[in-house]
Enzyme design. Structure first.
Site, short mmCIF file in Angstrom:
data_model
loop_
_atom_site.label_atom_id
_atom_site.label_comp_id
_atom_site.label_asym_id
_atom_site.label_seq_id
_atom_site.Cartn_x
_atom_site.Cartn_y
_atom_site.Cartn_z
N ARG A 254 5.81 -2.34 6.27
CA ARG A 254 6.41 -1.84 5.04
C ARG A 254 6.53 -0.32 5.18
NH1 ARG A 254 7.97 -6.03 4.01
NH2 ARG A 254 7.58 -7.44 2.26
N GLU A 283 14.06 2.07 0.48
CA GLU A 283 15.26 1.38 0.95
C GLU A 283 16.26 1.17 -0.19
OE1 GLU A 283 13.72 -2.22 2.65
OE2 GLU A 283 12.34 -1.09 3.92
N HIS A 301 16.02 -3.06 7.56
CA HIS A 301 15.09 -4.11 7.10
C HIS A 301 15.61 -5.50 7.40
CE1 HIS A 301 11.77 -5.15 3.96
NE2 HIS A 301 11.75 -5.93 5.01
#
Lengths: 337, 332
Positions: A254, A283, A301
């Site tokens: 993360r 993000e 991601h």
């Protein structure tokens, strides 16, 4: 998901099939692959408040007493307040690799089991972590830009990359993803060490209780752990300095595992050698400074995502639900460590 | 200081000469490693004479030549070196050496294949992951600022479970196979001859291998037999989802046909470190997102270059001490 089908289901067998709530943010969707849908729909009665014209709160309270299990889609949060609306809930089925969007203590205190989906994704995440590492070390994406920019004929020389064999790799978090990374990098003759909440006695690799010590003894850090209060910013400036000027960080966990502001500064100042990043603090926003660096590889991601891992995810989801409703042991329950 | 003076004297008087027509990268990078008590370098490129004249005037007693892709050892060159007994290349590839002529004249050849195997294999697997999982394409997407604007990038394809056909199971191919197994791939191979001690299924033709594979990784040498071995037929057999990775030599693939297949979507993608006419890369490839391009570098690391230069010097010193060569190319 076809509403008509759901209505038919309701008419046909609403008494027979166990009820499962689909918990999702309006913009998220359950993957609607045909085999998955059929399997899920033939075994369970899915309730999706966002597919109903009824207001969300009223839909939920109307069905609350029949909801013993829910699927939470992607990173849709499961908060304590939400759990309070579902007094009969016994199972939360996670569908993402991480669990930081689920209030685990709240589930635990209410006796609600939680299953995660990391095993469905671990191989793909590990493949991507290794891919990012090779890319950073050997400058693959950077070289690709060089060639596409038509610079090869003009500037014949291009800097060499770095050797992978013999690199000391420090894995932060040796769960299913970290283990898959270790297996792969062992085949490249890297030496593996790790840091984890607790030492794992059956694991042959050296253990470091402290990520700073792991960094001091590593050339590469690969972050594969969950995001919790303890692991937020676990990779801070001290850890990065300890890793050193040739050091490479790969993050497939993360964004908040790393102090992103410090990371950017360390990269700009050459305090670390490079980074491969699949996740970021905010993000889809990526720090502008990174966009111009050649020793960084950026991934939006998606380390976790291949169509094949969705297959595995759906099978795991169905399997956990079936186990729950037949009082059998859950396949991927999150333990209370 | 004195030593240097002594060495200088030795150099001009006693030491046998090793001809270098053009300096290979390892010599440019690590010239200090080539200072030896057993030989000295005869640097043809430093002369203003045309090469054949230089060789005629100065290379009559030369017994060894250090070559590279930029300075091939052809039959014509060999003819100008009547005392030649050894050809050394610092590369893994030997396609720039006329092996037939060397064999005919009893000239030994050494190469540096072993020192590049691990790095080459790392690069091949890196390229394969990149193409399958779209690593470079996604990096481009982010750098172009598209993530916040256009949302998630397209999915890649899982590496595990893929059937990967390794073309050529020598040092490179074996190192690639070992790594692929750790990712849960099924390894298949084609080679000049079947290798009995190897656990992977053998295919006697590249066409059959391609038909049964999801990806092909080219790890063999360039010879008359392997030139354009990967052609349209093989690529069509590999199929629309198929990915090809080449870290060997560009000419093993019929580049024109491969580019057509890529442009028409008849194969799924390619990871290429080598091309038929380096440094020129077919224009059409620049517009493709399912291709990863590398300027014949991804295999190399400073460590492997150091090892290559040490191997070259080791071979030369062995030769001039009448000891067995360290890495002779065995003629099959």
């Amino acid at each position: 998901m076809a509403t008509k089908e759901t209505d038919n289901q309701q008419q046909r067998s609403s008494q027979e099939l166990p009820v499962v709530l689909v918990n999702r943010l309006p913009s998220f969707r359950l993957p609607s692959k045909p085999p998955f849908e059929d399997d899920l729909l033939s075994h369970f009665h899915l309730l999706d408040p966002h597919d109903s014209p009824e207001p969300y709160d009223s839909f939920l309270s109307r069905h609350a007493s029949s909801i013993r299990a829910l699927i939470t889609v992607g990173t849709t949060p499961v908060t304590a307040e939400f759990l309070n609306l579902l007094p009969c809930l016994g199972l939360v089925v996670g569908t993402s690799a991480g669990l930081d969007h689920i209030d685990l203590p709240a589930c635990r205190s209410r006796g609600i089991a939680v299953t995660n989906a990391s095993s469905a994704f671990s191989e793909d995440v590990a493949d991507c972590a290794v891919g990012l590492l090779i890319d950073v070390l050997r400058r693959i994406s950077s070289a690709d830009r060089f060639v596409r920019g038509r610079m090869w004929p003009a500037k014949k020389e291009y800097p060499l990359g770095f050797k992978l064999r013999g690199k000391r790799v420090g894995i932060v978090g040796l769960g299913s993803i970290g283990s898959e990374v270790a297996t792969r990098l062992s085949a490249f003759d890297c030496s593996i060490a790790y840091s984890s909440r607790k030492k794992k006695p059956s694991v042959p690799f050296p253990f470091y209780a402290n990520v700073g010590d792991l960094a001091s003894n590593s050339d590469v850090l690969i972050l594969c752990c969950a995001l919790t209060e303890e692991t937020t910013h676990i990779v801070n400036k001290d850890v990065m300095i300890a890793l050193g000027k040739q050091g490479v960080i790969i993050n497939v966990g993360r964004g908040y595992l790393i102090d992103e502001k410090e990371l950017v500064q360390c990269l700009l100042r050459g305090e670390i050698g490079g980074a491969g990043l699949d996740v970021f603090e905010n993000e889809p926003n990526v720090p502008k400074e990174l966009l111009g660096l050649d020793n960084v590889v950026l991934s939006p991601h998606r380390a976790v995502m291949t169509p094949e891992s969705f297959e595995a995810l759906l099978q795991l989801t169905v399997a956990n639900l079936k186990a729950f409703f037949s009082n059998k042991p859950l396949l991927s329950v999150v333990s209370n460590e | 200081m004195e030593n240097h003076q002594e060495r200088s004297d030795h150099r001009s008087q006693d030491l046998p000469q090793v001809l270098v027509i053009k300096p290979p990268p390892v010599l440019t990078l690590f010239e200090d490693k080539f200072i030896s008590s057993k030989f000295q370098l005869l640097k043809a490129w430093e002369s203003t004479l045309p090469l054949d004249q230089f060789l005629t005037n100065y290379a009559g007693s030369v017994r060894a030549v250090l070559c590279s892709g930029a300075s091939p050892i052809t039959a014509d060159i060999i003819r100008l070196l009547p005392s030649l007994q050894l050809v050394i290349t610092a590369s893994a590839g030997v396609n720039h050496i006329d092996l037939t002529e060397c064999r005919r004249l009893g000239i030994a050849v050494t190469n540096a294949a072993g020192v590049f195997s691990d790095d080459g294999a790392d690069a091949a697997v890196g390229l394969l992951i990149d193409v399958l999982r779209k690593v470079s394409a996604a990096d481009r997407y982010v750098r172009n600022g598209l993530w916040p604007v256009k949302g998630d990038y397209a999915l890649g394809s899982k590496l595990g479970g893929k059937r990967v056909g390794v073309v050529g199971l020598g040092g490179f191919g074996s190192a690639v196979a070992k790594r692929l197994e750790a990712f849960g791939c099924t390894v298949l191979y084609n080679s000049r001859t079947q290798k009995p001690s190897v656990p992977y299924p053998f295919y006697s033709t590249v066409l059959e291998l391609a038909a049964d594979s999801d990806s092909l990784i080219i790890c063999c040498g360039l010879t008359a037999e392997t030139r354009h071995m990967i052609n349209r037929e093989v690529l069509l057999a590999l199929g629309k989802q198929g990915v090809i990775v080449n870290i060997a030599r560009g000419a093993i693939i019929n580049e024109k046909e491969m580019v057509e297949c890529l442009v028409r979507g008849e194969i799924g993608g390619a990871g290429l470190d080598v091309f038929e006419n380096e440094p020129n890369v077919p224009e059409e490839l620049f517009g493709l997102d399912n291709v990863v391009l590398s300027p014949h570098r991804v295999v190399f690391t400073p460590e492997s270059f150091v090892a290559a230069s040490e191997l070259v010097v080791g071979n030369l010193e062995a030769f001039f001490s009448n000891k067995p060569l360290l890495s002779p190319v065995i003629y099959e």
